[in-house]
Design a protein around this motif. Structure first.
Motif, PDB file in Angstrom:
ATOM      1  N   GLU A 118       1.139   4.092  -3.129  1.00 34.47           N
ATOM      2  CA  GLU A 118       0.784   5.485  -2.849  1.00 34.47           C
ATOM      3  C   GLU A 118       1.966   6.408  -3.138  1.00 34.47           C
ATOM      4  O   GLU A 118       1.808   7.480  -3.722  1.00 34.47           O
ATOM      5  CB  GLU A 118       0.365   5.628  -1.379  1.00 34.47           C
ATOM      6  CG  GLU A 118      -1.092   5.318  -1.130  1.00 34.47           C
ATOM      7  CD  GLU A 118      -2.002   6.304  -1.849  1.00 34.47           C
ATOM      8  OE1 GLU A 118      -2.747   5.841  -2.738  1.00 34.47           O
ATOM      9  OE2 GLU A 118      -1.953   7.514  -1.564  1.00 34.47           O
ATOM     10  N   LEU A 119       3.138   5.946  -2.701  1.00 31.06           N
ATOM     11  CA  LEU A 119       4.363   6.708  -2.939  1.00 31.06           C
ATOM     12  C   LEU A 119       4.551   6.967  -4.432  1.00 31.06           C
ATOM     13  O   LEU A 119       4.789   8.094  -4.872  1.00 31.06           O
ATOM     14  CB  LEU A 119       5.541   5.917  -2.388  1.00 31.06           C
ATOM     15  CG  LEU A 119       6.890   6.595  -2.318  1.00 31.06           C
ATOM     16  CD1 LEU A 119       6.888   7.568  -1.166  1.00 31.06           C
ATOM     17  CD2 LEU A 119       7.992   5.578  -2.118  1.00 31.06           C
ATOM     18  N   ASN A 166       3.781  14.353  -9.644  1.00 26.45           N
ATOM     19  CA  ASN A 166       4.608  15.544  -9.520  1.00 26.45           C
ATOM     20  C   ASN A 166       5.802  15.568 -10.468  1.00 26.45           C
ATOM     21  O   ASN A 166       6.571  16.515 -10.441  1.00 26.45           O
ATOM     22  CB  ASN A 166       5.102  15.685  -8.073  1.00 26.45           C
ATOM     23  CG  ASN A 166       3.965  16.074  -7.136  1.00 26.45           C
ATOM     24  OD1 ASN A 166       3.436  17.169  -7.212  1.00 26.45           O
ATOM     25  ND2 ASN A 166       3.566  15.155  -6.290  1.00 26.45           N
ATOM     26  N   ILE A 206       1.925   9.433  -5.896  1.00 27.40           N
ATOM     27  CA  ILE A 206       2.209  10.842  -5.593  1.00 27.40           C
ATOM     28  C   ILE A 206       3.429  11.331  -6.385  1.00 27.40           C
ATOM     29  O   ILE A 206       3.423  12.422  -6.955  1.00 27.40           O
ATOM     30  CB  ILE A 206       2.445  11.050  -4.084  1.00 27.40           C
ATOM     31  CG1 ILE A 206       1.225  10.601  -3.297  1.00 27.40           C
ATOM     32  CG2 ILE A 206       2.743  12.510  -3.785  1.00 27.40           C
ATOM     33  CD1 ILE A 206       1.429  10.583  -1.803  1.00 27.40           C
ATOM     34  N   LEU A 207       4.465  10.475  -6.454  1.00 30.37           N
ATOM     35  CA  LEU A 207       5.666  10.852  -7.205  1.00 30.37           C
ATOM     36  C   LEU A 207       5.307  11.166  -8.653  1.00 30.37           C
ATOM     37  O   LEU A 207       5.687  12.207  -9.188  1.00 30.37           O
ATOM     38  CB  LEU A 207       6.680   9.702  -7.178  1.00 30.37           C
ATOM     39  CG  LEU A 207       7.649   9.654  -6.004  1.00 30.37           C
ATOM     40  CD1 LEU A 207       8.558   8.437  -6.135  1.00 30.37           C
ATOM     41  CD2 LEU A 207       8.491  10.930  -5.968  1.00 30.37           C
ATOM     42  N   LEU A 230      -6.230   2.969  -6.550  1.00 27.25           N
ATOM     43  CA  LEU A 230      -6.663   1.894  -5.658  1.00 27.25           C
ATOM     44  C   LEU A 230      -7.505   0.862  -6.398  1.00 27.25           C
ATOM     45  O   LEU A 230      -7.372  -0.347  -6.195  1.00 27.25           O
ATOM     46  CB  LEU A 230      -7.465   2.505  -4.503  1.00 27.25           C
ATOM     47  CG  LEU A 230      -7.997   1.559  -3.448  1.00 27.25           C
ATOM     48  CD1 LEU A 230      -6.847   0.924  -2.694  1.00 27.25           C
ATOM     49  CD2 LEU A 230      -8.910   2.290  -2.481  1.00 27.25           C
ATOM     50  N   ILE A 238       0.840  -1.207   0.000  1.00 27.82           N
ATOM     51  CA  ILE A 238       0.000   0.000   0.000  1.00 27.82           C
ATOM     52  C   ILE A 238       0.867   1.245   0.000  1.00 27.82           C
ATOM     53  O   ILE A 238       0.627   2.192  -0.754  1.00 27.82           O
ATOM     54  CB  ILE A 238      -0.875   0.094   1.267  1.00 27.82           C
ATOM     55  CG1 ILE A 238      -1.723  -1.134   1.449  1.00 27.82           C
ATOM     56  CG2 ILE A 238      -1.795   1.300   1.185  1.00 27.82           C
ATOM     57  CD1 ILE A 238      -2.722  -0.933   2.581  1.00 27.82           C
ATOM     58  N   ALA A 239       1.895   1.243   0.867  1.00 28.62           N
ATOM     59  CA  ALA A 239       2.752   2.424   0.970  1.00 28.62           C
ATOM     60  C   ALA A 239       3.461   2.678  -0.346  1.00 28.62           C
ATOM     61  O   ALA A 239       3.538   3.818  -0.819  1.00 28.62           O
ATOM     62  CB  ALA A 239       3.758   2.252   2.095  1.00 28.62           C
ATOM     63  N   ALA A 240       3.975   1.601  -0.964  1.00 31.96           N
ATOM     64  CA  ALA A 240       4.764   1.775  -2.192  1.00 31.96           C
ATOM     65  C   ALA A 240       3.893   2.316  -3.324  1.00 31.96           C
ATOM     66  O   ALA A 240       4.321   3.204  -4.073  1.00 31.96           O
ATOM     67  CB  ALA A 240       5.399   0.451  -2.596  1.00 31.96           C
TER      68      ALA A 240
END
Lengths: 320, 285
Positions: A119-120, A127, A123-124, A238, A115-117
């Motif tokens: 999302e990371l 941007n 977001i990356l 997701l 999940i963290a990866a």
């Protein structure tokens, strides 16, 4: 046994031949999406189903594949298909980065890291302007040649996806019978026990994740080829991850045909409700998916495959 | 000066993170189940606060306990209806059950309230406290202090009371606890209730100074994960120190790198922690 072979032959002919008879573009489109969903769910199934390592961020590999294809076109002017290997390489790198630390730990650390990866990455990518930021990337608007693999009709894609799915099924079937498959199922059954029998646990999980990531990235690349557009949400969102999980779990996680059955049920359902109610923006889709996931995990962790098995055992008992 | 301001702001938010992570770590430590819906519990509590303020016009002295009570109930129900049946099942069922529950909660709220951000009126706990050039919003101060006290209270409850001992006994060895006459089911239901209530209080407190949206739990659950991993799972003091640290890191990184990147920093830290020290900074290996 003969009867069953016949059934497979008839099904195979149907799957291959129906686009020659039915010409509705909607049906053809849905069929292509169905096969694509079956590919990514089958790929998830290798590590999530057989190995019991539940990834809830598999969109990171899907997105990597899709971005690989379209970034190759946008940034280098290559045909998108030439960028697919780039996406696969990126997915393999991500797989190692996420898998190596978490596979030494208990299963839910891996799930949390996925999940963290994802999302990371989402977001990356929102941007980074070279990769389109939050606007996303487009494929060639008009095919510059056959190499762009850009077709009006969904049918060529359907056959292309079908070929990839067949390859993936062959790989999975081979894996089922190979040492890797036995190792994976042993790990799912109990990691400590597997280790004590000499199963190289971390290495096995990592290999399974890499095979899975590679095929998921390939699915992402194929998606980008067909749709010709990708943004952070449609690549790393997701819903992409959830769909892989739910399709595999619905049909039967850890079985060869489960993800296919799941895709055959879920995708037509989703596409027709979307067509009826106009888009999936209301959140109702997610509520239904979430409810299905909860119900499966509560009552039928083996999915439809388990149900079929239960029913056939009952029927045999009654016959005897 | 700006540094002191940033660190203070970070510590206050960090205390709230510590409280919500304590709930996660309690459940995790008790029965080795990770609640993937924890962030959505927080979100639910924020809406409880919002509805309470808009319909009943009550202040934080009432809606914070109310959110705790509602979420306690949610936790107990979720335990008896779902967790009890999946916790000894396959890993797939364990993880997917709470993950699916989170999806249902999140998008049911999305359906009802749409994606629009709402917030509590900022006059509810308005005003700014100025000490030596340090500016502290009363809302954040209240949230931070209450969260800190409750986290400490939870720790004392677990370590100094008979009830806490019973909870920890079940956590340590379910069978042995049964042998000395502790029924594990009510204890585990209680752990779920308390864990969810922690999320409930944290949510109601965050609502004092933060926007409310159905998807707000998304980043909060990840913050709870990184806090628990850094603090060592099952450890409330660990969650406290890690929560404060995350609050400060977040505050500093959003000032120096930019608000868009603060989540990247926190999630990156999580992955890094898994690489370097998965048992947590304070955890035993």
């Amino acid at each position: 046994m003969k009867k069953r072979h016949l059934l497979f032959v008839v099904l195979g002919i149907l799957v291959l031949a129906w686009p020659l008879v039915l010409h509705g573009v909607f049906i053809q489109h849905v069929a292509a999406l169905l096969v694509l969903a079956a590919i990514s769910a089958s790929a998830w199934n290798i590590v999530g189903g057989y190995g019991g390592q539940v990834s809830i961020g598999h969109a990171m590999f899907f997105g990597a594949g899709a971005y690989g294809a379209l970034a190759a076109y946008t940034d280098f002017g290559w045909p998108p298909v030439a960028g697919v290997p780039l996406g696969i390489i990126a997915a393999l790198l991500i797989a190692v980065l996420v898998g190596l630390p978490t596979f030494r730990l208990q299963g839910h650390y891996f799930s949390m890291a996925t999940i963290a990866a994802v999302e990371l990455l989402r977001i990356l990518l929102s941007n980074v302007s070279v990769l389109g930021a939050s606007v996303g990337l487009m494929g060639p608007a008009r095919p510059r040649g056959l190499a762009d693999l850009s077709f009006r009709s969904p049918v060529p894609y359907y056959y292309l996806f079908l070929a990839v799915l067949a390859l993936l099924l062959v790989v999975t079937a081979w894996m089922e019978r190979s040492r890797l498959g036995f190792y994976l199922r042993a790990i799912r059954g109990g990691e400590r026990g597997a280790r004590s029998l000499g199963v190289p646990v971390v290495r096995t999980k990592l290999i399974a994740l890499m095979i899975s990531a590679g095929f998921t990235a390939l699915a992402g690349g194929l998606y980008a080829l067909m749709v010709g557009f990708i943004d952070p949400e449609s690549g790393f969102g997701l819903l992409i991850s959830v769909k892989m999980v739910i399709i595999a779990a619905l049909g039967g996680a850890g079985t060869l045909w489960g993800p296919l059955v799941g895709a055959a049920i879920l995708i037509p359902l989703e596409e027709s409700t979307n067509a009826l109610f106009g888009g999936s923006g209301t959140g109702a889709t997610y509520v239904v998916y979430g409810a299905i996931i909860v119900l499966i995990s509560r009552f039928l962790p083996g999915g439809i495959a388990e149900l079929v098995q239960l029913l056939s055992v009952k029927a045999r008992r009654r016959a005897a | 000066m700006i540094l002191v301001q940033l660190v203070t702001d970070g510590l206050l938010v960090g205390a709230v993170y510590a409280l919500l992570s304590s709930g996660l770590t309690l459940i995790w430590g008790m029965m080795n189940v990770v609640n993937f819906a924890h962030g959505d519990f927080v979100m639910l509590a924020m809406y409880v606060a919002f509805i309470a303020v808009t319909t009943l016009a009550i202040g934080p002295a009432l809606f914070v306990p109310l959110a705790a009570l509602v979420l306690f109930g949610v936790g107990v129900v979720v335990y008896y209806a779902l967790i009890r049946n999946v916790m000894r099942g396959p890993m797939l069922a364990q993880i997917l059950s709470t993950f699916g529950l989170g999806l249902v909660l999140r998008y049911a709220m999305f359906w009802v309230f749409s994606a629009n951000f709402v917030s509590l009126p900022d006059t509810l706990v308005g005003g700014v406290l100025s000490v030596d050039g340090l500016r502290l919003q009363y809302s954040r101060l209240l949230a931070g202090v209450v969260a800190l006290l409750l986290t400490a209270a939870l720790h004392l409850m677990l370590t100094r009371t008979a009830l806490g001992s019973r909870l920890l006994a079940v956590a340590e060895d379910r069978t042995a606890a049964m042998l000395v006459g502790i029924r594990p089911d009510p204890m585990q239901a209680l752990a779920w209730g308390i864990g969810a209530a922690c999320a409930g209080v944290a949510g109601a407190l965050i609502a004092l100074f933060f926007y409310i949206s159905p998807l707000v739990g998304d980043s909060l659950v990840l913050i709870a994960f990184v806090t628990v991993c850094l603090g060592g799972f099952g450890s409330v003091p660990g969650a406290l120190f890690a929560g404060l640290a995350i609050g400060v890191i977040e505050s500093l990184s959003s000032w120096f790198i930019g608000a868009a990147w603060k989540d990247v920093v926190v999630y990156g830290l999580f992955l890094l922690a898994l690489w370097v020290r998965p048992q947590g900074l304070l955890g035993k290996s």
